[in-house]
Design a protein around this motif. Structure first.
Motif, short mmCIF file in Angstrom:
data_model
loop_
_atom_site.label_atom_id
_atom_site.label_comp_id
_atom_site.label_asym_id
_atom_site.label_seq_id
_atom_site.Cartn_x
_atom_site.Cartn_y
_atom_site.Cartn_z
N PHE A 61 -46.44 -70.95 28.71
CA PHE A 61 -45.72 -70.81 29.98
C PHE A 61 -46.66 -70.99 31.17
O PHE A 61 -46.36 -71.73 32.12
CB PHE A 61 -45.04 -69.45 30.05
CG PHE A 61 -44.50 -69.11 31.41
CD1 PHE A 61 -43.33 -69.69 31.86
CD2 PHE A 61 -45.16 -68.22 32.24
CE1 PHE A 61 -42.82 -69.39 33.12
CE2 PHE A 61 -44.67 -67.91 33.50
CZ PHE A 61 -43.49 -68.50 33.94
N SER A 78 -46.58 -73.84 34.00
CA SER A 78 -46.31 -73.41 35.37
C SER A 78 -47.51 -73.65 36.28
O SER A 78 -47.34 -74.06 37.44
CB SER A 78 -45.93 -71.92 35.38
OG SER A 78 -46.97 -71.12 34.83
N ASP A 79 -48.72 -73.41 35.78
CA ASP A 79 -49.91 -73.65 36.60
C ASP A 79 -50.09 -75.14 36.89
O ASP A 79 -50.51 -75.53 37.98
CB ASP A 79 -51.16 -73.09 35.91
CG ASP A 79 -51.23 -71.58 35.99
OD1 ASP A 79 -50.38 -71.00 36.70
OD2 ASP A 79 -52.11 -70.98 35.35
N LEU A 102 -47.61 -76.03 39.49
CA LEU A 102 -48.05 -75.48 40.78
C LEU A 102 -49.16 -76.32 41.39
O LEU A 102 -49.19 -76.55 42.60
CB LEU A 102 -48.51 -74.03 40.59
CG LEU A 102 -48.90 -73.26 41.86
CD1 LEU A 102 -47.71 -73.18 42.81
CD2 LEU A 102 -49.39 -71.87 41.50
N MET A 138 -43.38 -66.88 39.22
CA MET A 138 -43.98 -67.03 37.90
C MET A 138 -44.20 -65.68 37.23
O MET A 138 -43.90 -65.50 36.04
CB MET A 138 -45.30 -67.80 38.00
CG MET A 138 -45.15 -69.28 38.30
SD MET A 138 -46.71 -70.03 38.89
CE MET A 138 -47.86 -69.48 37.61
#
Length: 343
Positions: free
Chosen positions: A161, A165-166, A169, A188
């Motif tokens: 995850f 997500s990073d 981003l 997040m």
């Protein structure tokens, strides 16, 4: 006055969940990895919160390095619970060293490196949990195998995850700037907290197993000999009553490889190791319920179970009724037999 950073709360929730899931699991040689991972995860949350919530830019060079340490630590900790712990674990120290070099000299490579690290270790850890076989968590007590397995899968899921997500981003920041980064970090971490809580309290449907099964492979004479050695090992010193009995302990006592122990039990009886041991425990529990006045809880503890729910579930699997029902019927049968044999 500073408020508590949300990333710290997310880290704390995960750390507590992991700790409770692994409570009672012996971690020979790997406890330091778990403790280091939990502490680092919590402090990473503090660092991220201070960086994006309060603009503490001095942490920028250190956060990628500390983040890169967590996946190897988690992988090593869970790998240590398997029948074959990883050799040369020090090689994983190369990962944060590479990230440190990138932070100092190749800044544009940091985000791609972290993506590869989190995704790679997440996949590796998840594959470890689905590789099959009772020796997967051989060092965990038989009663804690499922919670340990769920904890490993939860950790792997969070790695994947945060990798995705990073990366998203980082792409967003390069295109639109860093104005919305704090909001994105908040979302997040809220998502991570929600996932951890839901996963922890959700029922473990994967633990449901058939009450009886036919051996998937025809047992050999060697399997039967191995099973005799396993049964003798269980009886020696009443090992089956040990609350912390694990596959690794049983295999060492029987002087057989862990994989051979689980394979022989499955091929001869159609049961897994936990069911096989619990069958012996339930047999002793039945004897105690029939012949003594001990309470059900006392009997449960005497035969090696640590939780009432697990004891009742296994007792019902073997006998088809609850311990109290079984005792009542056994006593009634005894009384009936006594009446019949009375002159």
């Amino acid at each position: 006055m500073l408020s508590v950073p949300l990333p710290f709360l997310a880290g704390l929730v995960f750390a507590l969940t992991l700790y409770r899931s692994l409570k009672g699991v012996e971690l020979p040689g790997t406890r330091r990895y778990f403790y280091a991972f939990l502490v680092l995860y919590a402090f990473q949350g503090v660092g991220v919160g201070l960086r994006f919530g309060y603009g503490v830019d001095g942490l920028v060079p250190f956060l990628p390095i500390t983040a890169s340490i967590m996946p190897p630590l988690a992988f090593l900790a869970f790998r240590g619970l398997t029948a074959k712990p990883l050799e040369q674990p020090w090689l994983h120290a190369v990962v944060p060293c590479v990230v440190a070099v990138a932070v100092g000299f190749f800044r544009d490579l940091v985000d791609p490196l972290l993506l590869v690290i989190f995704f790679g270790y997440g996949v590796a850890l998840y594959r470890q949990t689905v590789s099959g076989g009772d020796d997967l968590m051989a060092e965990a007590s038989l009663q804690r195998v499922r919670p340990a397995l769920r904890a490993a899968r939860l950790t792997a899921g969070l790695m994947l995850f945060f990798a995705v997500s990073d990366a998203a981003l980082a792409v967003y920041t390069n295109i639109y700037g860093a104005r919305d980064v704090p909001l994105a970090v908040t979302i997040m971490n809220l998502a991570a907290m929600a996932a951890v809580i839901v996963y922890y309290f959700s029922p473990d449907f994967s633990s449901a197993k058939p009450t009886a099964a036919s051996p998937s492979v025809e047992p050999t004479e060697e399997d039967k000999i191995s099973l005799s050695r396993i049964e003798a090992a269980l009886e020696e010193g009443e090992l089956y009553k040990s609350e912390n009995l694990s596959l690794a302990k049983l295999s060492r006592k029987a002087r057989l490889p862990a994989r051979e122990v689980s394979a022989a039990i499955n091929r001869v009886t159609g049961l897994n190791v936990s069911q096989f041991v619990n069958d012996r425990r339930i047999a002793e529990a039945c004897r105690l319920l029939r012949e003594t006045e001990r309470t059900v809880i006392q009997v449960m503890l005497d035969v090696g179970f640590s939780t009432k729910s697990n004891f009742n579930r296994e007792f019902r699997r073997v006998t088809g009724m609850s311990p109290k029902q079984w005792r009542a019927e056994a006593r009634a049968a005894q009384d009936g037999g006594a009446i019949k044999t009375r002159p």
